[in-house]
Design a protein around this motif. Structure first.
Motif, mmCIF file in Angstrom:
data_model
loop_
_atom_site.group_PDB
_atom_site.id
_atom_site.type_symbol
_atom_site.label_atom_id
_atom_site.label_comp_id
_atom_site.label_asym_id
_atom_site.label_seq_id
_atom_site.Cartn_x
_atom_site.Cartn_y
_atom_site.Cartn_z
ATOM 1 N N ASN A 268 32.336 38.668 45.478
ATOM 2 C CA ASN A 268 32.498 37.688 46.549
ATOM 3 C C ASN A 268 33.017 36.364 46.004
ATOM 4 O O ASN A 268 33.830 35.681 46.644
ATOM 5 C CB ASN A 268 31.169 37.470 47.275
ATOM 6 C CG ASN A 268 30.749 38.690 48.073
ATOM 7 O OD1 ASN A 268 31.599 39.481 48.489
ATOM 8 N ND2 ASN A 268 29.447 38.848 48.288
ATOM 9 N N THR A 269 32.534 35.994 44.810
ATOM 10 C CA THR A 269 32.991 34.736 44.213
ATOM 11 C C THR A 269 34.473 34.801 43.852
ATOM 12 O O THR A 269 35.225 33.845 44.076
ATOM 13 C CB THR A 269 32.157 34.426 42.961
ATOM 14 O OG1 THR A 269 30.777 34.406 43.296
ATOM 15 C CG2 THR A 269 32.575 33.096 42.348
ATOM 16 N N PHE A 270 34.886 35.931 43.256
ATOM 17 C CA PHE A 270 36.288 36.109 42.857
ATOM 18 C C PHE A 270 36.981 37.103 43.787
ATOM 19 O O PHE A 270 37.687 38.011 43.343
ATOM 20 C CB PHE A 270 36.354 36.609 41.408
ATOM 21 C CG PHE A 270 35.637 35.731 40.424
ATOM 22 C CD1 PHE A 270 36.208 34.540 39.992
ATOM 23 C CD2 PHE A 270 34.386 36.082 39.944
ATOM 24 C CE1 PHE A 270 35.554 33.733 39.084
ATOM 25 C CE2 PHE A 270 33.722 35.268 39.037
ATOM 26 C CZ PHE A 270 34.305 34.088 38.608
ATOM 27 N N ASP A 271 36.772 36.899 45.093
ATOM 28 C CA ASP A 271 37.333 37.841 46.063
ATOM 29 C C ASP A 271 38.858 37.801 46.066
ATOM 30 O O ASP A 271 39.510 38.844 46.208
ATOM 31 C CB ASP A 271 36.793 37.515 47.455
ATOM 32 C CG ASP A 271 37.330 38.466 48.504
ATOM 33 O OD1 ASP A 271 37.042 39.676 48.408
ATOM 34 O OD2 ASP A 271 38.064 38.012 49.401
ATOM 35 N N ASP A 272 39.445 36.633 45.895
ATOM 36 C CA ASP A 272 40.906 36.542 45.898
ATOM 37 C C ASP A 272 41.513 37.303 44.715
ATOM 38 O O ASP A 272 42.562 37.948 44.847
ATOM 39 C CB ASP A 272 41.351 35.082 45.872
ATOM 40 C CG ASP A 272 40.683 34.305 44.750
ATOM 41 O OD1 ASP A 272 39.696 34.826 44.177
ATOM 42 O OD2 ASP A 272 41.134 33.188 44.429
#
Length: 676
Positions: A268-272
């Motif tokens: 979720n933190t590094f979703d991109d």
């Protein structure tokens, strides 16, 4: 003896009593009282005579104080021999030097006595009895007097005059001695009296049998208790087992749940980045003609290993999102501890596994079939095998000085196929010039020297006193993908040797490849004749192993740390240089220049050390000398496939990749040179 005059004795006693000192009366009374209690008759003048005695002190006697007299001096007896030598050295043929001997014999023999016991059933005992005239099977002692003994004198009174009744009553009479001849109970081995024998200690096997018997009794009792346990005990044991199983299940459930939660939080933190990794394709490649780009994805870092360099990278063949990183230092002045870590693309924040090491890690390799086994080479010359299934941070196998470890840094390790006994084995190459095979046998590593590198040729270890050639330092090696016995070895002198497992006395061929150390040499995944090499002399070269000169040479304007073939194309490879640049080539598109040259580190002084292609995903991982691992996605132009006409199906498979590389090589070969 004459009796002295009573008057003289009285005068002496009178004179002695006149010279008594004060206080003597009390001591006399006490001593007399003590003698009366003990029943000792001392006589009338004993007290006076005892006072006349005086102690004579030697002239050299020490004068000690009261505290010195009360001081206890401890003497410790040890088993060490004080006369045993402590400086014995012996020549070690293996290390060719004198080594001090740590084991010194401390035993001192004070008395030796050779026995002369014979077993009664032995042939020698039978011959001895026959010689002495003894009856076979008897063990009596001759009661007759020996010839050397003196005969007793004949009594003056005749025997007939002696009272017969008196003789029978007297046990010590001559008649009783002559009539009662009882044989002595003797020892059957040495004919000595039993009364003179000491108590024999029980034999060792008797003690062993007693222990075994006791152990069997205990096991039977345990079986009986298990067969018929009491209700309370059974309930307690059941509750205890259930509690332990519940705790283990809870811990495992919590561990799995926490790992899943951590991965979800990171995604979720590094979703991109996760979306770019899965779905993004750079549309701008259509306007770049034939060039491509590298899209930065995740960056991996372990805080406790910031000052270490990335010295090795390897993807797991079974779990394509998992890769191993070896951390150490190439600078010999900065050697210390190292670290072996495992990262997953599903969690870039923290490693999956961490193994701290006492020496820097220089190389590693993950087993293709058994992905939990990892072979590691260290700067101190040791090799080790880690098992990810085992708990703890220590390796399950590790070489030592006794088991043939290298004397110089180990630069590369490679797993091989199992041997005839289904034992796992791997190879290692080191700066000491040895290529060694290590076999995992039970709980130890068994080594075999395959080849010894030299400047003039490969030689095996010669006899004692034979002149050995100069040793060549091995820096890298790789095994052929199809031909099991064939492998290449790169050296610090810039040469590449083609070797065989079955020939340890010579090289099959030697290539004058580079002017500096060969940092990497790797066979092509598809074409069985092609391999690539790189060096610190700024060049990358592609070779046909049947030709002694390189087919392609590329100058990258900086020292090349590593090079790797792509797993999806026979003509694509990537290299990293010390100026922080990643170079990607596709010979099918451009035979002269890289189709991608990209700076992937921010700091100019940061040097890239290693690069590896993922076996499935279109990404590469790059390590630097500051402990960072950067993952990069290849743009479509870097993994471009040939386009066919509409409605035409292009052939697929390794044959297409072999034909593509062969087409390039045919343009460079001489007309008389052989083709595939």
């Amino acid at each position: 003896m004459p009796v002295p005059n009573s008057n003289a004795a009285a005068s002496v006693r009178k004179g002695s009593t006149a010279q008594k000192v004060p206080g003597a009366k009390s001591s006399k009374t006490a001593s007399k009282k003590k003698d009366d209690e003990e029943g000792v008759d001392t006589g009338d003048g004993w007290d006076e005579w005892s006072h006349g005695k005086a102690l004579i002190k030697p002239p050299d006697q020490l004068e000690l104080t009261e505290s010195e007299l009360k001081e206890e001096i401890t003497r410790i007896l040890t088993a060490n021999n004080p006369h045993a030598p402590q400086n014995i050295v012996r020549y070690s043929f293996k290390e060719r030097s004198y080594k001090p001997t740590s084991v010194v014999d401390q035993m001192a023999v004070h008395f030796v006595l050779e026995g002369s016991l014979l077993h009664q059933d032995s042939d020698e005992a039978r011959r001895l009895r026959a010689k002495e005239g003894l009856v076979e099977g008897t063990a009596t002692v001759d009661t007759e007097t020996e010839p050397d003994e003196e005969k007793p004198e004949t009594p003056a009174t005749p025997l007939e005059e002696v009272d017969e009744a008196g003789e029978e009553d007297r046990p010590d009479s001559v008649a009783s001695k002559t009539d009662k001849k009882e044989p002595k109970v003797t020892n059957q081995f040495n004919f000595s009296e039993r009364a003179s024998q000491t108590l024999n200690n029980p034999l060792r096997w008797e003690i062993y049998d007693a222990y075994i018997e006791e152990l069997q009794k205990q096991e039977k009792n345990k079986e009986k208790q298990k067969a018929a346990p009491s209700k309370k005990e059974s309930d307690k044991s059941k509750k205890k087992m259930m509690l332990m199983e519940t705790q283990n299940d809870d811990i495992s459930k919590v561990g799995k749940a926490s790992k899943t939660f951590e991965r979800m939080a990171n995604q979720n933190t590094f979703d991109d980045i996760a979306q770019d990794f899965k779905y993004f394709e750079d549309a701008s490649d259509e306007f770049r003609d034939q060039e491509g780009t590298l899209l930065p994805l995740w960056k991996f870092q372990y805080d406790k290993a910031k000052r270490l360099s990335v010295t090795a990278l390897c993807w797991n063949k079974k779990y394509q999102d998992l890769f191993a990183v070896g951390m150490g230092s190439y600078d010999f002045t900065k050697q210390g501890h190292g670290t072996l870590v495992f990262y997953s693309l599903k969690n870039s924040a923290f490693p999956e596994y961490i193994y701290p090491t006492s020496s820097g890690v220089l190389c590693l390799d993950i087993h293709a079939q058994h992905s939990h086994l990892v072979a590691v080479g260290f700067y101190d010359g040791c090799v080790a095998v880690y098992n990810l299934k085992e708990e703890g941070t220590e390796p399950v196998y590790k070489s030592t000085a006794k088991t043939g470890k290298h004397t110089d840094p180990v630069w590369q390790v490679h797993w091989q196929n199992d041997d005839m006994d289904n034992n796992h084995n791997f190879y290692s190459v080191s700066s000491d010039g040895r290529v060694v095979s290590w076999t995992l046998v039970k709980n130890e590593l068994v080594f075999t020297d395959i080849i010894r590198l030299s400047l003039n040729g490969a030689v095996s270890e010669g006899p004692e006193g034979a002149q050995q050639p100069s040793i060549a330092c091995g820096t890298s090696f790789d095994f052929h993908k199809q031909i099991d016995y064939l492998f290449l070895v790169g050296t610090e002198e810039g040469k590449i040797h083609k070797c065989s497992k079955t020939y340890s006395s010579q090289f099959l061929e030697t290539y004058d490849a580079h002017s500096m150390a060969v940092d990497a040499v790797k066979w092509n995944h598809f074409h069985q004749k092609v391999f690539i090499s790189c060096s610190s002399d700024w060049t990358v070269k592609i070779w046909d192993h049947t030709i002694s000169t390189p087919m392609f040479t590329f100058d990258l304007n900086a020292a090349v740390g590593d090079v790797a073939w792509s797993p999806y194309s026979s003509t694509v490879f990537a290299a990293v240089t010390t100026d922080g640049t990643v170079h990607v080539f596709d010979l099918n598109i451009n035979k002269y220049e890289a189709i991608c040259q990209q700076q992937v580190v921010a700091k100019k002084k940061t040097k890239l050390t290693h690069i590896e292609f993922n076996p499935i995903y279109p990404i590469v991982i790059v390590g630097d000398d500051r402990g960072y691992i950067t993952s990069l996605k290849l743009s479509p132009n870097l993994r471009k496939k040939p386009k066919g006409k509409k409605g035409q199906e292009l052939p697929k498979g390794p044959e297409v990749e072999v034909a593509k590389m062969e087409k390039l090589l045919s343009l460079l070969r001489e007309p008389d040179q052989s083709t595939v």
